[in-house]
Structure formats: C-alpha cells, structure tokens
Design a protein around this motif. Structure first.
Motif, mmCIF file in Angstrom:
data_model
loop_
_atom_site.group_PDB
_atom_site.id
_atom_site.type_symbol
_atom_site.label_atom_id
_atom_site.label_comp_id
_atom_site.label_asym_id
_atom_site.label_seq_id
_atom_site.Cartn_x
_atom_site.Cartn_y
_atom_site.Cartn_z
ATOM 1 N N VAL D 83 51.258 47.440 23.537
ATOM 2 C CA VAL D 83 50.356 46.390 23.074
ATOM 3 C C VAL D 83 50.282 46.386 21.560
ATOM 4 C CG1 VAL D 83 47.988 45.526 23.133
ATOM 5 C CG2 VAL D 83 49.016 46.486 25.206
ATOM 6 N N GLN D 84 50.759 45.315 20.967
ATOM 7 C CA GLN D 84 50.705 45.195 19.498
ATOM 8 C C GLN D 84 49.540 44.317 19.049
ATOM 9 O OE1 GLN D 84 54.675 45.245 17.537
ATOM 10 N NE2 GLN D 84 55.339 44.118 19.350
ATOM 11 N N ASN D 85 49.184 43.391 19.910
ATOM 12 C CA ASN D 85 48.115 42.454 19.558
ATOM 13 C C ASN D 85 47.004 42.605 20.593
ATOM 14 O OD1 ASN D 85 50.179 41.092 17.792
ATOM 15 N ND2 ASN D 85 51.028 40.656 19.853
ATOM 16 N N GLN D 86 45.956 43.307 20.217
ATOM 17 C CA GLN D 86 44.869 43.550 21.156
ATOM 18 C C GLN D 86 44.228 42.221 21.557
ATOM 19 O OE1 GLN D 86 44.776 46.924 21.772
ATOM 20 N NE2 GLN D 86 43.736 46.279 23.632
ATOM 21 N N GLN D 87 43.977 42.109 22.848
ATOM 22 C CA GLN D 87 43.450 40.877 23.410
ATOM 23 C C GLN D 87 42.081 41.194 24.002
ATOM 24 O OE1 GLN D 87 46.229 39.594 26.315
ATOM 25 N NE2 GLN D 87 45.387 37.554 26.570
ATOM 26 N N GLU D 88 41.120 40.306 23.844
ATOM 27 C CA GLU D 88 39.807 40.540 24.442
ATOM 28 C C GLU D 88 39.910 40.329 25.946
ATOM 29 O OE1 GLU D 88 35.300 38.659 24.323
ATOM 30 O OE2 GLU D 88 37.099 37.498 23.920
ATOM 31 N N LEU D 89 39.308 41.214 26.726
ATOM 32 C CA LEU D 89 39.301 41.043 28.182
ATOM 33 C C LEU D 89 38.139 40.142 28.579
ATOM 34 C CD1 LEU D 89 40.087 44.680 29.400
ATOM 35 C CD2 LEU D 89 41.638 42.841 28.739
ATOM 36 N N VAL D 90 38.411 39.195 29.468
ATOM 37 C CA VAL D 90 37.362 38.228 29.850
ATOM 38 C C VAL D 90 37.188 38.223 31.358
ATOM 39 C CG1 VAL D 90 37.883 36.745 27.875
ATOM 40 C CG2 VAL D 90 38.953 36.273 30.101
ATOM 41 N N GLY D 91 36.095 37.641 31.810
ATOM 42 C CA GLY D 91 35.841 37.395 33.228
ATOM 43 C C GLY D 91 35.921 38.643 34.083
ATOM 44 N N GLU D 92 36.345 38.472 35.336
ATOM 45 C CA GLU D 92 36.468 39.638 36.223
ATOM 46 C C GLU D 92 37.372 39.348 37.421
ATOM 47 O OE1 GLU D 92 32.804 41.766 37.116
ATOM 48 O OE2 GLU D 92 33.543 42.096 39.161
ATOM 49 N N VAL D 93 38.277 40.259 37.623
ATOM 50 C CA VAL D 93 39.126 40.243 38.819
ATOM 51 C C VAL D 93 38.746 41.455 39.661
ATOM 52 C CG1 VAL D 93 41.474 40.519 39.682
ATOM 53 C CG2 VAL D 93 41.044 39.071 37.682
ATOM 54 N N VAL D 105 49.994 49.993 44.752
ATOM 55 C CA VAL D 105 50.171 48.552 44.546
ATOM 56 C C VAL D 105 48.949 47.959 43.852
ATOM 57 C CG1 VAL D 105 50.514 46.347 45.722
ATOM 58 C CG2 VAL D 105 51.721 48.387 46.519
ATOM 59 N N ALA D 106 47.770 48.428 44.225
ATOM 60 C CA ALA D 106 46.551 47.950 43.581
ATOM 61 C C ALA D 106 46.523 48.323 42.105
ATOM 62 C CB ALA D 106 45.329 48.522 44.299
ATOM 63 N N GLU D 107 46.994 49.517 41.800
ATOM 64 C CA GLU D 107 47.017 49.947 40.400
ATOM 65 C C GLU D 107 47.984 49.102 39.575
ATOM 66 O OE1 GLU D 107 45.327 52.258 38.480
ATOM 67 O OE2 GLU D 107 43.917 52.215 40.161
ATOM 68 N N GLU D 108 49.108 48.725 40.184
ATOM 69 C CA GLU D 108 50.029 47.831 39.475
ATOM 70 C C GLU D 108 49.323 46.509 39.162
ATOM 71 O OE1 GLU D 108 54.659 46.407 39.914
ATOM 72 O OE2 GLU D 108 53.344 45.948 41.584
ATOM 73 N N ALA D 109 48.655 45.964 40.184
ATOM 74 C CA ALA D 109 47.937 44.701 39.988
ATOM 75 C C ALA D 109 46.885 44.851 38.892
ATOM 76 C CB ALA D 109 47.292 44.260 41.298
ATOM 77 N N ALA D 110 46.180 45.978 38.910
ATOM 78 C CA ALA D 110 45.116 46.193 37.926
ATOM 79 C C ALA D 110 45.676 46.271 36.503
ATOM 80 C CB ALA D 110 44.352 47.464 38.276
ATOM 81 N N ALA D 111 46.748 47.046 36.346
ATOM 82 C CA ALA D 111 47.340 47.203 35.011
ATOM 83 C C ALA D 111 47.840 45.861 34.485
ATOM 84 C CB ALA D 111 48.485 48.214 35.082
ATOM 85 N N VAL D 112 48.430 45.075 35.371
ATOM 86 C CA VAL D 112 48.971 43.780 34.956
ATOM 87 C C VAL D 112 47.844 42.809 34.600
ATOM 88 C CG1 VAL D 112 50.234 41.764 35.807
ATOM 89 C CG2 VAL D 112 51.131 44.067 36.209
ATOM 90 N N ALA D 113 46.799 42.775 35.441
ATOM 91 C CA ALA D 113 45.685 41.855 35.161
ATOM 92 C C ALA D 113 45.037 42.176 33.822
ATOM 93 C CB ALA D 113 44.660 41.930 36.295
ATOM 94 N N LYS D 114 44.896 43.469 33.522
ATOM 95 C CA LYS D 114 44.321 43.852 32.235
ATOM 96 C C LYS D 114 45.251 43.481 31.077
ATOM 97 C CE LYS D 114 42.002 47.761 31.571
ATOM 98 N NZ LYS D 114 41.578 49.203 31.736
ATOM 99 N N PHE D 115 46.530 43.775 31.249
ATOM 100 C CA PHE D 115 47.499 43.451 30.191
ATOM 101 C C PHE D 115 47.432 41.971 29.818
ATOM 102 C CE2 PHE D 115 51.707 41.994 28.827
ATOM 103 C CZ PHE D 115 51.986 42.869 27.785
ATOM 104 N N PHE D 116 47.228 41.131 30.824
ATOM 105 C CA PHE D 116 47.205 39.694 30.553
ATOM 106 C C PHE D 116 45.797 39.168 30.259
ATOM 107 C CE2 PHE D 116 51.385 39.974 32.692
ATOM 108 C CZ PHE D 116 52.153 39.395 31.689
ATOM 109 N N GLY D 117 44.809 40.103 30.071
ATOM 110 C CA GLY D 117 43.542 39.680 29.480
ATOM 111 C C GLY D 117 42.326 39.599 30.375
ATOM 112 N N SER D 118 42.337 40.249 31.528
ATOM 113 C CA SER D 118 41.183 40.145 32.413
ATOM 114 C C SER D 118 40.504 41.499 32.626
ATOM 115 C CB SER D 118 41.624 39.611 33.793
ATOM 116 O OG SER D 118 42.104 38.292 33.675
#
Lengths: 225, 225, 225, 225, 225, 225, 225, 225
Positions: D83-93, D105-118
C-alpha cells in the motif's frame, strides 16, 4: 457398386456382414422414416437374408407389415423380424429382470437372441428386495449357457446372479426409476462396479446388444469355434 | 458471552446442544490445527461434557493425548474420545461391511455409536459376491434394533439387507473402488435407488452420521421417547 | 408355486414379506398397465392383505376403483390403498415441507406412513427464506417421534430442523426448482452434506420410502422391538 | 508501448484499470513464478499504484518481501499487499462463515475488502447446525451495508442470512467437506438455488471476488455514485 | 395465528417480510394452482401489500385477472403484479442480453426491478460475436448504478461488461442454447469463472433474483442505508 | 443509428460483419417468432445481403416464404436461404456421416457450406461397425480440401478419418443415440479425445458451425489469403 | 465356523467359490495391509487352492514373497499368483491395446486369463490413429475365441475390432489420457455406445474382470458346458 | 515385419504416416519410460525422420538428450524435437493466451506448429477482463492465416477473437483455474457454445493438436492442395 454393401443413398447396407461376422446387419429403426425402413427391408430381403429391426414403433411396424406380410412384430420388445431361412435354436440363454418395468428391454433381448439362433428362458421380477424369489429359481437359471440380467433403479441383480453361477452374465441397466436413478446412470454404475467376476455390461436399455452377445456366446459354447 | 455457546474466536462451541439435542457437539478435526483442537477439548472438558472428535489424524491424536491423558484414539476409525461421565450402553446396533476396505468407515460408525450410548456388533466382509456369508449371519443381524450397512464399489449390500429385515437400515456409501466408482458416487446412487423399504442413506464415507443416527434410533427404541 | 411368492408371469408377488418384514409388498404403479395393477390387487386382496400402490395416475386409480369399490385414492400423493384389516395408528410422524410445490411428495409420505400404522401431523411451507415460520412451530414438531423434511431447490430445511430436535429426521429432496436445481440434485447434495447429526436421506421425490422408514422407526419407538 | 497497459512479455499489466474501473489490477499469484511476481510488483509499484496479490504461497510471499520491505502478507488468506497510498476505510462489510474450515476463504475476502477501502467485521462459525449462534448475532450483522456468507458442505448459511436482512448478501461456496460435497459443488448448488432474494453467488473458494464485490457495493452505498 | 405470517393451509404467507426485509413476499407461481394463486393474492391484497408473482403462465394470469381487474401481466417476462401503493422509481438498473432468445429472462428481471422501485434501461442483443454493438453502448450502460447481464450459450457477456465498468454486474445464465450448453450449465460456469472483479451470479434463468438484487443495490446507492 | 448494425429493438443486426468477417450474419431461428424472422429478413434483404437462417421450423419457413418468394428451405437441414448475389462455388468440402440418423445435421452443414461458397460432396452411413464402407470411399474423400465427420453414439468416425488423410477434419458430435450417449456427450468426448492429429470439434448437433468453418478453410485453401 | 467360508475377522474367505463358481476367490490387494495379505494367502494356501491377488503394490508383493517363495509377481500388471495345482492352458484369448500406456491394464488381464486357464496372445499399440496396424493383424486376432480390447482416450478400438470379427469382444476403458478424458469416462462412454454387436464392457482399468470373463467364455467354448 | 510400421514390442511405429498424412508420428511421452523413449527416437531417427515428443518431463528430456546430442527441449511447452531435415517455415499462425497461466499450453502449440513448418507469432495475456489489450493487437493478429486461442477459467477469448477476424480460430481450453472451472470443463463448454462462426475446439490442455491443426491449415493456405 461394391459387392460388400449396397448403397441406397441414405444408407450403405453391409451385406458382407453375414460372411464376415456370421450375421446380417441389424436395422436401428428409431431414426428412420417408414419409407426408409421399407426400402432397407426390400433390399435385404432381395439378398435372401433374414432381417431384424430394433426400436421399431408400432406405426413403423404397421407400415412395414403392409408391404411384407411375413414380417412379425414383438410389441413389448419393439422388434421387427422377417425370417426367410429358418434356423434351429440351440443351447439356452436365461433372461432375468429386476422388476416389471424392465420387461420391454428383456423382451428386446429375448427376440434378438432367438432371431440369432438361441433358445431363451425368461425369469421376470426377481428384484433383490425379495431375494428369495431369485434363490428359488437359481438352480434353473444355472442351467443356461449365458445369463442376461436386466435391471433399473439400483441395478444390483446382475452382480448377485454373477456371484452365484459359473457362466457369463451380461448386465443391462435400464432407465426405469426416477430421481437420482438419472435415467439409468445409477444402474449402469452399479453394474460396472460389481465385484462379481464374469459380469460384463452393455449400454442403458440396450436389450439388443445383450441379446446378440449372449446368443453369440451361447452358440459358440454349443457349437465350438 | 452467551450461555448457549462459548465464543473462542475461530469457533463458537454449542454447549447448549446437550440440552437441546441430547448430545454434546462433535468436533470435526479435519480442517483444524492441533492448537485449535486442544483449545476446543479444554473448553468442552471444563464444561464437564464428554468430547468426541472425528477424522482426527494420528498426529492430531498424539498432540491432544499429550495434554489429556484420558483421551483415547481409535486408529482405524480415526475417532478421539474423552469420556468424563460413563454412560450405560443399551440395545444393539449391527454394523456390516461389504469388504475389508470399508472397515475404517465402519469403525468410525462403531466408535460413534458407542460414544453416544449403544452396544455395537460388527459383521465385516459380507459383500454380495459371496452372498451366502450374509445369509449365514442374517438371523444374528436381525436381532439388532438398527443396522448400518457400509459398502463401496457397487454398494448393493444395504438394499439386500433391508429386504431381509424389519428394522431400519442406514446405508453408508464408501469411496472404496476405482474407475467408474467415481469416489463413492456409484455406491451412493445404488443406495439411494434401492427398492428396499426402510433404507436411508448418509454422505459418502460418513461413518460418523451413520453411527450417530443409528444410536439415536436404537436408544429411542430401547427407552421410548 | 412357492408359498413365499405368487408368480403371475409379469410379476412375482412377495407374499411372505408380511411375515419377514412386517409389512406387505408395495406396488410401484408407474411402469405397469391398468390390467397388471388389477391383477396384482386381486391376488393380494385374495391373500387377505392390505394393499398399497404408489405413483398411481388418476387413470390407473379409476381403473382399479372400478373393480374394487373399497379402494381409496389420495390425489395429491397419488397413492392407492385397499385396507382390509384396520390397524390402530400409533405415535406421531411430523411431515414438514419447504414450499407449496413440495406438497405432493409430502402427501405421498403421509399416506404411506398412515397406511403402515402411524399418526401423521403436517407442517407445510416452512421454507428457510422465512425461518420464523419454522421457529413458531418447532415446539410442536419436537413432539413427534420422527420428522420428515421435504424440500426442493436449496433443500436446507432438513439440516435446520435436525439441528433443533433430538429425534431422527428423514430428508426427502424434491425435483421442485429450475436451472441448476438439476431436477433435485441440488437439494439431494445439500441434504447429504448437512452437518446436522441425525439426518438421513432418501431418493429424490421418494415420499414413499420416507413415509415407510419414518413409520417403521415411529412404531419401534412406541412398541419397542 | 501503450499508455493503457505495460507489456512485460509474459503479462500485459492493465494500468488503465484504475481509471476505468476505479481499482488497480489484482495479481493472481497461483500460476506465476516468484520472479514473475517480483517483476509485476516492481512495475506496478513504479506506476505509483497500490498492489494486491491473491493465492500467494508462503514461499512466494517471502520472495516478494525480500525485495519490498513494505509488503505485508495475510497468512490465512494468502493475500500479499503493498500500500503506497493510504485509503480511508468506509462503511461496513460483514463476513460470516459456516465453520472453522471456511476461515481461509473468509480471510481472503476480508483482506481484499479492506484493501479496496471497506471496514470489515467478522462473524465466524455460525453454521446452521447450531442456528442460535446466528440469531444471537443477527442484529449486529444487519448493521453492515453488505454481507458475505462463506460456507462449504451443505452451504445453507447464505440463504438463511439473506432471509433475515435487507441488504445484499454475497455467498461464497467453499471446497470444505468430503464425499458428495464434490469439492464445493454441493455448496455452490445450494447457494444458487436459494429462494432468498438478494443472494448472489461467486465461484467456489473465490474469497477475492466476494471481497471485491462487497467492497464495491459498500463504497457505492456510502459515497453514492 | 401469528402476526408474522398468515397460515392458509398450503402456504404460510410471510407478511412480516415487508418490515424485516423491506419488501413483500414474492409468489412463485409455477407449482401452484390458479385457485391457490387467487387465495394468496386475496390475502396479501387484504394486508394492503403490493403483490408480485413470477413464472405465471398465461392461463394463471387470466384466472387471477378475472378476480382482480387491477392486476397487470408482463407476457414475455411472465410476471403478475398488483400495485396498491405506487412507489417512486429511483436510480437506474441497466439490463443487457446476449441474444434475442434471452429476452424473456431479461423481461422478468426488468419487471421485478421496477416493481421493487428502480428505473430500468434495456440493451438487448449485445452478444460478443459482434462486440462493437456493446462498445457502441458502453458509455450509456456505465451510467447505471447496477448492471444485469443475461446470456445463454457461451455466456461471456457478463465478464466482458464487468471488465469495462466500475459498478456491480449481476450475471444471469439462461438455458438458451443446445448440445453442450446443457440447459444453461455452460453459461453458468462461464460466469462463475470470469476473472472480471465485481461480477456475481444467480441461478440459470433466474431473472427474478437478478432484478430483485439489482434493485436492492440500486436503491441503497441512491438512498444510502 | 450506427452504420455498423441496425437496431430493431429485439435485435441488433450486424451489417458490418460482411466487411469484417467476410460473411453476413447468420440468423439463429430457434428462439424467434415468425414475425421477428420476417422483420430480420426484410432488413437484411434491403441491405442487399444474402440471408441464411438455421434451425428454422417448417412453420417458420412457410411464414417467411409467404413474404419472400425467393427464399428456399432445406427441409432435412432446416436451413432457410435467400440468395441475392450468386456466388461461384469453389474447392470441395466432403461431408461424412456415421449413420442415417446423423443426416439432418450433415444436411445443415452442407447447406451452410454451399451458402458460403463451397462445393460439397456427401458420404453418408460410413459408420465404423462396417468400416469397409469407409475404406471403399477413402480415395474420393481424400480429394476434398476439408472433411466434416458427423457422428452420434460412439462418435469414432472423425478420428478414423483424420488418421487416414492429410487435410483438416472437423468433427460434429450428434445427439443421436440413447442411454449413456447422454444426448451427444459420449460422441463429443470421443472426438475431443481422439489421438488423430488435425481433428477439431464443434458443439453437439452444430452442423452450422462445421459447415461455416469448413467452407472458410476450403475457400482460403483455394483462393489463398 | 462354516464350511463355506473361513472367518478371519477382517475378511470372510469364500472357500466354497471353487465349487460354486469354478474358481477360487480373487484377493483385491489395494485396500489391505501386507499383514492381511499374508494371512489370506496362508489360509487359502492351506486350503490347497491356487491364489491370485490383483492391484498388488511392489511393496506388498515383496512382503508376501518373503513368506511364500513360490509366489510370482507380474510387475506391469501388478498381479500376485501362487499356483499349487498346475492347470492346462486351453483355447486362446487375444488382448489388444490402443497404445503403450494401456499395457499395464492389458498385462493384468493377461495374467488373470492365464491363471484361470487360457492361452493368451498379445497385440499392443493398435490404436485407430494408424489403423493399418490393426488390419495387418486382424486375421491373427480372428483366430482367438474371445478378444479383449484395452483403450483409453477416445476408446474406439473395441468397436472397430468387434465390427470385424465373429467372436465376443470385451472392452476395457483405461484412465490413460488427460483433459476431457475425465479419467477414463470418455473411453467408457465410447465403448458403451458402440454400434458394433458383440461388444460388452467392464469398469475403467478393470483388467482383472476382462481377463476373468474372457477366460471363462474361452474355456466354455473349448470344453462346452 | 511390415513396411508400414516397425514393431518394437511395446509400440508399433507408424512410419508410413509421413507418406499417408504428410507428417511423421508424434510421440506422446507421458506414459512411457525413458528407455522406451530412447528406443523410439532411435528407430525413427534411423528412418531418417524428424522426431517430436510431447508432454516430456525434464527427466525424460535429459535422458533422451544424453543419447542424442542434437535433440532440443522446450522447457515451458515440454516438447522434445530432433530435426534432421530442416524445413522452411511458411505463412503465420498467431497464438493468443488469456493469462500467464496458459503459457505452457501455448508454448506446446507454438513448438508443434513450428516443427510442422509454420511461422508463429505470440500474443500472451490478452484476457477479456482488460479487453483493450486485445483490441490494441487485433490488426496484427488478423494478419495470421490461422489463430490459436488458449484460455482457462471462463475461456471467452476464443469466441471474442473469432468474432473479429475472417480466418479460422482454434480454441484450446486449459485446466488453469479453480473451483467450478472443474479442471478446464468450464472453458471447454464456453468454447463449444460460442456463437462466433469459424471457431473449432480441441481437448483441454491439448496444445499439441491445436499447433498441428493450425499448422496444417496454414500450410494448405500458403501452398494450396
């Protein structure tokens, strides 16, 4: 024109098969028009051959019989036969079914086995849910040279019989059943996976090939090679 | 924290199950680390419950036994048990297999049925290719309250037995076999398509559920509801 | 002729089953002609047995009723019954369905369970998409000795119920659904893979075997063995 | 060279995706060598993008981390992120699993959702065999904008949750199970055939796409379009 | 009687769903008689709810319209609707099809999305064999909040679109095709295996769930949560 | 309106295809109404293009011919053609079938290959059960630039021919057969698994694509690129 | 203890089989420990029977040979034999393979056919991609009483041979191949769907049953029944 | 010994193929020992032929190279070649892949196409998730006489390309992917069901046949027949 087959446009009739394989070509009626069937029967009859058609509908049978008075039709087995050269029946093929619903396939096998020269004995409704019916008859069944086991649903009949006899058993899975019988797949897999030695399998509902193969083996046992 | 389950992060242990279902939660070991297993055994033991783990590898078993000396491990059935409250065994569950290869699944069923309070009798290698072995034992088998039939390959054993007895038969297909057994699919379909009334089926290789269900029915028959 | 079955050519009626298995043979009507059905009903009636036929079409039912005025037909469940010896109904089998489309299979199970001597209570349209409907009734359902769960599409109902009760649950997948339900395969797999102990499964749409098995277990619980 | 992608022989990196789709290209590590991964991370890092790699083995992770000290690796979810550009996490998944085995599999989903900003909240081991665990948490789960349900074996969790909430549910079948789970097929079919509206499905074990899709919807709900 | 559902014997109508899930229960007409449908419409109308029925045959539609003059029927999508409380349509759902044969499923999705409160724009016959048709419209399609991609045969449309946009895409495989399309299986697998992020999938021919899910997401994007 | 396609609401006609792909768009009639077909034929005819429709029913053909007297219909192959610009036929495509039942698919291939500019020679009923029929014709067949092999059931014809010639062979599995032919799956798998180099495969019953592909290759061989 | 089988706990050895079926029980080694094998060989040897074990690993073979010096092991076919009563070999079974990879299955069939009393002739690598190799040998092959055709991938060999001879052909599909051969499924379906009369099929890779069945038929032809 | 093939016991080398089919026999290395490979290379080399072996492991390659210094090995494509008669490369075959994971299959196709006399151009990582990469190259790709499209997972690449060009496209599904890709089945079905004319398909991962077929067509286009 070849002396090995007769080309009638939509079909090439394998007239040499009698010599090469010891039997005439069998006509698979299902995907043919009545006109095509009549044409084929005409040509093969003119060759002096006995003719057999399988999976013939009642409508097809009636159309062919209108032309050839000497054709006979097995309604249950849906088999059309025209016999010009009477053949002596030899040996014995036993045909067993699991249930009443398997009878049409068994009748096809029976008609075919007879057409190709074998005596046939029938043992219907021997399903494994009441296995004493099978044990009651097993001594008789053992007398045959070859046994055909026709069964749908679970399809266990073939393996049970093969475990009790010392002759070849040909298993025919049928599409009788519902749900996870998947149109005969369940019975087919059961038969292929049987641990009983001496059991071989043909296609689902393929009474024809079971009858042919059983008759072929039966005749070889009786007459030698 | 709820009084119905204990939340240990990676799992939520259903401690109310004893009351709701009459049995404690079973631990499926296959996808857990040894550390997770030890944590779960610790919590359930502290709750005063008997504990059972299925599909435990030898390595997992050794790790757990290092901590809990009173745990015992069924090597063939791969079942770990920790019994704190001895239970009287009642009634009888008969467990039959088609072949030697089916024994591990049968052993799992046997260990589980005992853990949940049933007497067990075993009848191994009764495969239908030599069906006299089954007939020789059928009078004994009939004495059980519930019968478990474990078989791979063609899987016909369950249907044959169900056709001969007047008690429930639970069929367990196994993945024993090769080729078109498709890892137990053949046996599964055979069992589902059996015409014999009173035969119900569990998942391929699921000795656990067969043992549980048989024991549940057996105890209800003995004790009433 | 054997004293164990009556041979009527196309069928061998297993009259010893009453003694061996505690129930008469059930007639699977689907692949039989009305003439065959009438013949079978005649023979079994003359043996003094109660007779039951499943998967009977309206046309078959009318043909049989013309001959036997005392036959009754369950239209939804497509079950024909001829009761000569009234049996007391005991215990209780609960039958639950996921949706309205599953009712015919549930009705078959209900008619069969009653024929073989069990009281039946019905809980229809309990599908998991509105699971409060199930929770509203669960206390009632728990009172049964055995529960049948009938569901198509996702087929989750059986596992949910089994997780909430302490009696055996028999799951019947149905062919209700479309697309990737693959004519009941989806529901079948769901049920086989349920983690809920005590759930066993029968063939797709096999209300008959579910009703039979549930009734068998119910009676054993009430009467002991 | 195009300004839309960078051609590095074995791959064409889609650098325009950030603009076109609002996110950088994700690297599927499974079929790549460590050398290829390092080359890809180098190019994308030089483009000033955040980089994410899924299904990365521990060995691959170590090779990449040797070069890029600021890369982090989620061991359970097998996700590599830079991560070079820190992104604010919003909302909730909300991410729920049926059992402990579904956690990777859940951990993969979690890591990806956070990476993309949630923001992500996890609810593990909520399987339907002890459904009170789910009901205990449902009020919390309902607060999320999107829910991910991860389950193997019978796979009923997704449908149960979707029937209880008014937000989108994304179901991920997992290959956890054995026998007729057929490596996730059973859970996949269960989820596709759920009657609960608002449930959509991704590929077996595809935590990545579930996390991405949930995050995309979550961000659109928070920020509008 | 519960205040959460109304029990009408063959069905338990989930009247609490409006509150719990933000929408009324949808009636799956396929396995119901016209009498049952009329009964259900009567009850739900009396509850003051809007009513929607899917997979309604023309015959069913005519029977229901005879009773309720204000019911309207979408012939292509086979959707019956009775709207008592007019709802403002918000946002936009784009519905694309691969070919003309996919239109009935798309129409079902469209009718459902509108019933639940979303504006709909249709883009039909965008199949990938002439992909310039898609590129010609892609700027318009991108304006939607959610996109539904309906396609049979190879089913590639969903993945192509998802690769070009930054909003969620819901893919609906259809049973259009022949041979190895296996009634929609081919398109289903294509969609599940797409590498394009943001694509989720529903059951074969399930226009209903696609329309519902898209509308749910669209409304959440417009209105927030 | 684009100059690349014409939008007629239910379809977007790809009029640029002639330029882009060297052929006009083919109309798949199966899922279209006669009204839709007439509209499409009208538009394409007005564009001055030759028009071809496949899988047209007799009813559809009659409806279209009522409007366009110059349309011709191949009854067996179910192909509708409207030729405005006569094209010279070049080279040669040989079309072989295994049996009589495969002829409709072969006729579709033949009509399509001719429409797109190739001479066609037909060799029907060359099934491998009488393989001398094939050997008798092989010298003639070898003269073609491309060979199409159409076969159902076991589907071995394609591999046998490919092993005997030095030109490309396109294999078309057909759904002719029963039982474990699984509607063409058996023939499809046989063809895909052939060891004979130079054999490629199209979808089950897809005479259209075989005819198109063979004609495309044939013309490229004759004319160069 | 019964005089029909010997119960050694994990197995019940069917010693009556020699009388009932004309052959001793075959030992399926795959799922047995070396200790179990040695026990079984000991018991059967003590009964004075010839003993045969199939699917024996090299390790198993070495363990057994350590105890019984007179055991011999066919490495390619993985067959263990212990012959105490030398049997004269009669008639002839021809064993053909499609390719080199099919040889292990053919060798199993050959070893079994010899053990049960038949002469064997081998014809390897006769695959249909170079069919002149088959035609070159066909006159020799025809001399056999029974033919075994072993083939993977497309599996066409059995049907081709059966179309050229007048004796029974037993087809063995093998798991040789990749991709859509699906571990032998493709070859299995090809063989089941062959139009050539006289072809029957056994399980994938089941050289044992092919060898047994062929030998059984061969001996019956030579010796009569 | 025949002048058409050389019989070396475990194989019959088809030396006439060069004349009959215009190419030498290809050696499928996967199921052969290194000793067998060396024997085959020796014989074919002595015949003065160029030799090619596919699916050769590194270990096999090293063993063969130890004997024949002039053999070369393509590591990614696992192809062994021994060229004694240099052939001029003509025309052009374009080989495209969906992703990096598909490269080994593409490399096999490339090596084979070159061995049989065609120029090859490679276009890797053109997957449809970033379709602009394909459009950027399409003008170049169109210049080839034949195109090979290699793709796993959803497998849409072949259909997209075929819709954009006027030359034959041969699609190769690969086993790259996971979950419901079912080892290449998903991509295979996608390709078979493509609506794009001119697309034919080979077995999963069969880069060899794609390369051979493309080269055969390419040479016929360049040189005529």
């Amino acid at each position: 024109m070849s002396d090995k087959y007769i080309d009638i446009d939509f079909a090439k009739l394998d007239i040499e098969r009698q010599k090469r394989r010891g039997c005439s070509e069998t006509v698979f009626c299902e995907s043919k028009t009545s006109e095509q069937l009549i044409k084929i029967f005409t040509v093969l009859k003119n060759q002096g051959q006995n003719v057999i058609g399988t999976r013939a509908s009642l409508e097809q049978a009636q159309a062919v019989k209108k032309i050839f008075a000497d054709v006979s039709y097995n309604t249950e087995g849906r088999v059309l036969t025209l016999v010009q050269n009477q053949q002596e029946l030899v040996g014995e093929v036993a045909i067993c079914t699991g249930g009443t619903g398997d009878i049409p396939v068994a009748e096809e096998a029976a008609a075919v086995a007879k057409f190709f020269g074998s005596n046939v004995k029938k043992y219907y409704d021997m399903g494994v849910a009441g296995i004493h019916r099978l044990f009651d008859k097993i001594e008789d069944i053992r007398k045959a040279n070859v046994i055909i086991a026709v069964a749908g649903m679970e399809g266990a009949l073939g393996g049970i019989i093969a475990g009790l006899v010392d002759v070849p058993v040909i298993a025919v899975p049928t599409s009788v059943g519902y749900g996870s019988s998947f149109n005969g797949l369940s019975a087919l897999l059961t038969m292929l996976n049987s641990c009983a030695e001496g059991l071989t399998v043909v296609n689902i509902d393929n009474g024809f090939n079971a009858g042919y193969s059983a008759s072929q083996i039966n005749k070889l046992i009786v007459k030698g090679k």
